[in-house]
Enzyme design. Sequence first.
Site, mmCIF file in Angstrom:
data_model
loop_
_atom_site.group_PDB
_atom_site.id
_atom_site.type_symbol
_atom_site.label_atom_id
_atom_site.label_comp_id
_atom_site.label_asym_id
_atom_site.label_seq_id
_atom_site.Cartn_x
_atom_site.Cartn_y
_atom_site.Cartn_z
ATOM 1 N N LYS A 1 0.870 -1.180 0.000
ATOM 2 C CA LYS A 1 0.000 0.000 0.000
ATOM 3 C C LYS A 1 0.903 1.225 0.000
ATOM 4 O O LYS A 1 1.850 1.308 0.794
ATOM 5 C CB LYS A 1 -0.907 0.025 1.224
ATOM 6 N N ASN B 1 6.933 5.482 -0.776
ATOM 7 C CA ASN B 1 8.230 4.813 -0.769
ATOM 8 C C ASN B 1 8.723 4.460 0.629
ATOM 9 O O ASN B 1 9.916 4.326 0.871
ATOM 10 C CB ASN B 1 9.290 5.673 -1.487
ATOM 11 N N ARG B 2 7.783 4.326 1.557
ATOM 12 C CA ARG B 2 8.094 3.971 2.943
ATOM 13 C C ARG B 2 8.963 5.012 3.645
ATOM 14 O O ARG B 2 9.546 4.746 4.686
ATOM 15 C CB ARG B 2 8.771 2.591 3.017
ATOM 16 N N LEU B 3 9.035 6.207 3.094
ATOM 17 C CA LEU B 3 9.782 7.300 3.741
ATOM 18 C C LEU B 3 8.801 8.117 4.579
ATOM 19 O O LEU B 3 8.529 9.289 4.311
ATOM 20 C CB LEU B 3 10.495 8.166 2.698
#
Length: 217
Positions: free
Chosen positions: A10, A192-194
């Site tokens: 997601k 981007n999981r940042l």
Amino acid sequence: MKTNLGSYRKSYEKHILTKEETPSNPMTLFKEWFHEIDENFPKVEANAMTLSTIGVSGFPESRIVLLKEMDHDSLVFFTNYNSNKAKAIAKNPNVCLSFFWPELERQVIIKGVANKTSSDISDTYFKSRPKGSRIGALVSNQSEEVESREVLDKKLVDLSEEYADKEVSRPAWWGGYKVTPLELEFWQGRPNRLHDRILYVLDQNNTNNWLKKRLSP
């Protein structure tokens, strides 16, 4: 059979969270986030939170409880004082609360110290509960083994008849806990999981001041 969940993905893209735009007091931001969920997603139980304690066995224990009060420096929930969670708090009052609101891709993690509320606070909340819930508190010896569901159902019927024309008073073994936060971490999902993570830590040299920093995702 092994279940591989590696393909579950997601992308979080709804909001951003900058250190510069956050308020000096973390409870201000917590209330803003809470009310944003509560007002825009009425079907969501916004006050559902995970309460984590260190159990008497030494293992961490987590369960969902409901936040029932909050002010500028504390959060309050209610429970049976003979429950596993209460026994854990009696041994170690350091607790962690966490809220996850996927509708806005947000999470809040709160570390703090739990202490029993005053009897007045517990009485006031208990009286506000529906009568069935008040009787339910008398039915359940929370966390204790029960022989069957039928035992609970029968006890509920018996007590409902007993209190049909009587007020249900709060038992001494039921009441509230007030959690005083020492740390609050606000997590905002990002692509981007940042993810954005802003941590507030109470200044031990000045308890009216919060230290604030950004954490790496």
